[in-house]
Design an enzyme around this catalytic site. Structure first.
Site, PDB file in Angstrom:
ATOM      1  N   ASP A 149       0.831  -1.210   0.000  1.00  0.00           N
ATOM      2  CA  ASP A 149       0.000   0.000   0.000  1.00  0.00           C
ATOM      3  C   ASP A 149       0.863   1.257   0.000  1.00  0.00           C
ATOM      4  O   ASP A 149       0.825   2.043  -0.940  1.00  0.00           O
ATOM      5  CB  ASP A 149      -1.004  -0.014   1.175  1.00  0.00           C
ATOM      6  CG  ASP A 149      -0.352  -0.194   2.546  1.00  0.00           C
ATOM      7  OD1 ASP A 149       0.874  -0.403   2.616  1.00  0.00           O
ATOM      8  OD2 ASP A 149      -1.081  -0.130   3.560  1.00  0.00           O
ATOM      9  N   GLY A 208      10.528   2.660   4.604  1.00  0.00           N
ATOM     10  CA  GLY A 208      11.150   1.580   3.833  1.00  0.00           C
ATOM     11  C   GLY A 208      11.575   0.414   4.700  1.00  0.00           C
ATOM     12  O   GLY A 208      12.023  -0.624   4.200  1.00  0.00           O
ATOM     13  N   LEU A 238       9.548  -2.930   4.086  1.00  0.00           N
ATOM     14  CA  LEU A 238       9.903  -3.608   2.826  1.00  0.00           C
ATOM     15  C   LEU A 238      11.315  -4.167   2.849  1.00  0.00           C
ATOM     16  O   LEU A 238      11.577  -5.196   2.218  1.00  0.00           O
ATOM     17  CB  LEU A 238       9.736  -2.661   1.643  1.00  0.00           C
ATOM     18  CG  LEU A 238       8.316  -2.500   1.116  1.00  0.00           C
ATOM     19  CD1 LEU A 238       8.337  -1.826  -0.233  1.00  0.00           C
ATOM     20  CD2 LEU A 238       7.620  -3.853   0.998  1.00  0.00           C
ATOM     21  N   ASP A 280      -5.448   2.127   6.788  1.00  0.00           N
ATOM     22  CA  ASP A 280      -6.187   2.264   8.047  1.00  0.00           C
ATOM     23  C   ASP A 280      -5.498   3.159   9.053  1.00  0.00           C
ATOM     24  O   ASP A 280      -4.325   3.486   8.925  1.00  0.00           O
ATOM     25  CB  ASP A 280      -6.344   0.885   8.695  1.00  0.00           C
ATOM     26  CG  ASP A 280      -5.053   0.449   9.388  1.00  0.00           C
ATOM     27  OD1 ASP A 280      -3.990   0.466   8.726  1.00  0.00           O
ATOM     28  OD2 ASP A 280      -5.100   0.130  10.584  1.00  0.00           O
ATOM     29  N   ASP A 309       6.933   3.945   3.244  1.00  0.00           N
ATOM     30  CA  ASP A 309       7.155   5.131   4.067  1.00  0.00           C
ATOM     31  C   ASP A 309       8.654   5.200   4.406  1.00  0.00           C
ATOM     32  O   ASP A 309       9.447   5.628   3.575  1.00  0.00           O
ATOM     33  CB  ASP A 309       6.249   4.995   5.300  1.00  0.00           C
ATOM     34  CG  ASP A 309       6.172   6.237   6.149  1.00  0.00           C
ATOM     35  OD1 ASP A 309       6.234   7.342   5.596  1.00  0.00           O
ATOM     36  OD2 ASP A 309       6.025   6.117   7.385  1.00  0.00           O
TER      37      ASP A 309
HETATM   38  P1  IMP Z   1       7.479   1.725   6.594  1.00  0.00           P
HETATM   39  O1  IMP Z   1       8.086   0.506   7.183  1.00  0.00           O
HETATM   40  O2  IMP Z   1       7.804   2.956   7.420  1.00  0.00           O
HETATM   41  O3  IMP Z   1       7.829   1.942   5.137  1.00  0.00           O
HETATM   42  O4  IMP Z   1       5.930   1.587   6.768  1.00  0.00           O
HETATM   43  C1  IMP Z   1       5.136   1.061   5.806  1.00  0.00           C
HETATM   44  C2  IMP Z   1       3.790   0.656   6.378  1.00  0.00           C
HETATM   45  O5  IMP Z   1       3.283   1.644   7.265  1.00  0.00           O
HETATM   46  C3  IMP Z   1       2.780   0.569   5.249  1.00  0.00           C
HETATM   47  O6  IMP Z   1       2.682  -0.746   4.820  1.00  0.00           O
HETATM   48  C4  IMP Z   1       1.515   1.049   5.891  1.00  0.00           C
HETATM   49  O7  IMP Z   1       0.791  -0.049   6.362  1.00  0.00           O
HETATM   50  C5  IMP Z   1       1.934   1.899   7.036  1.00  0.00           C
HETATM   51  N1  IMP Z   1       1.758   3.325   6.701  1.00  0.00           N
HETATM   52  C6  IMP Z   1       2.697   4.236   6.372  1.00  0.00           C
HETATM   53  N2  IMP Z   1       2.154   5.442   6.138  1.00  0.00           N
HETATM   54  C7  IMP Z   1       0.820   5.273   6.306  1.00  0.00           C
HETATM   55  C8  IMP Z   1      -0.310   6.158   6.161  1.00  0.00           C
HETATM   56  O8  IMP Z   1      -0.201   7.341   5.816  1.00  0.00           O
HETATM   57  N3  IMP Z   1      -1.527   5.604   6.391  1.00  0.00           N
HETATM   58  C9  IMP Z   1      -1.715   4.298   6.747  1.00  0.00           C
HETATM   59  N4  IMP Z   1      -0.688   3.446   6.886  1.00  0.00           N
HETATM   60  C10 IMP Z   1       0.561   3.926   6.671  1.00  0.00           C
HETATM   61 MG    MG Z   2       1.107  -1.986   5.205  1.00  0.00          MG
END
Ligand code: IMP
Ligand code: MG
Length: 175
Positions: free
Chosen positions: A100, A105, A108, A159, A103
């Site tokens: 989705d 990273g 991932l 969400d 952010d």
């Molecule tokens: P990361 O590990 O910081 O890249 O976070 C990624 C995960 O955080 C995504 O798969 C989302 O589920 C969640 N996430 C990041 N930003 C948002 C947002 O603005 N709304 C909802 N979920 C978010």
């Molecule tokens: Mg997610």
């Protein structure tokens, strides 16, 4: 008194469908003749994956994974846990991970490392939204629908504490 969060419209249903079709068209070209497997990252990508898959006209398989770096609310915990892994054998397959939002990273990076260990022929990433300016670890995204979305977003699978996932468009949650 607690204030009620406001939903500010950001991306319409029409804009989403247009971008999903555009990305699917590119995937149809790039993976023509390949053994494509879409891996949806639960829960956030379930609606995006459902729409994307129905625009992919080449034969493909679908599976899911579940990982989370977020606790409750809108702040990242920085810790990632994988709680569900794909059941399809991914060895020698061309895997496209469908996420989705990318952010920081961090999620991932962990998921990619796990999938690489299953020896796919290739591994690429497709994201609905790439918040590239928030990146903390290097994480290139191969297919992106939107990359200029800021703020905490909900709707279309996204969400906040499990709320708002079924909204058909994407909104900024103004808390
Ligand atoms: P990361 O590990 O910081 O890249 O976070 C990624 C995960 O955080 C995504 O798969 C989302 O589920 C969640 N996430 C990041 N930003 C948002 C947002 O603005 N709304 C909802 N979920 C978010
Ligand atoms: Mg997610």
């Amino acid at each position: 008194m607690t204030s009620v969060p406001e939903l500010v419209p950001l991306i319409s249903q029409e804009q989403i469908q247009k971008q999903v079709c555009k990305v699917a068209d590119q995937i149809n070209i790039d993976y023509c003749g390949h053994q494509l497997v879409l891996i949806g990252l639960l829960k956030g990508a379930f609606i995006f994956l459902a729409d994307l898959a129905r625009q992919i006209t080449i034969p493909h398989q679908i599976d899911f994974m579940r990982a989370a770096s977020y606790g409750r609310g809108t702040a990242t915990s920085g810790k990632v846990s994988i709680s569900q892994t794909p059941t399809i054998d991914l060895k020698h397959k061309d895997v496209l991970l469908v996420e989705d939002i990318v952010d920081t990273g961090i999620t991932l990076a962990c998921v990619k490392q796990y999938l690489q260990s299953l020896a796919p022929a290739s591994l690429r990433i497709c994201a609905l939204i790439d918040k590239i300016e928030r990146r903390e670890v290097e994480m290139p995204v191969d297919y992106v629908c939107f990359n200029d979305a800021a703020g905490f977003l909900v709707g279309y699978g996204l969400d906040c504490n499990e709320n708002y996932r079924s909204l058909p468009a994407i909104y900024i949650l103004d808390q």
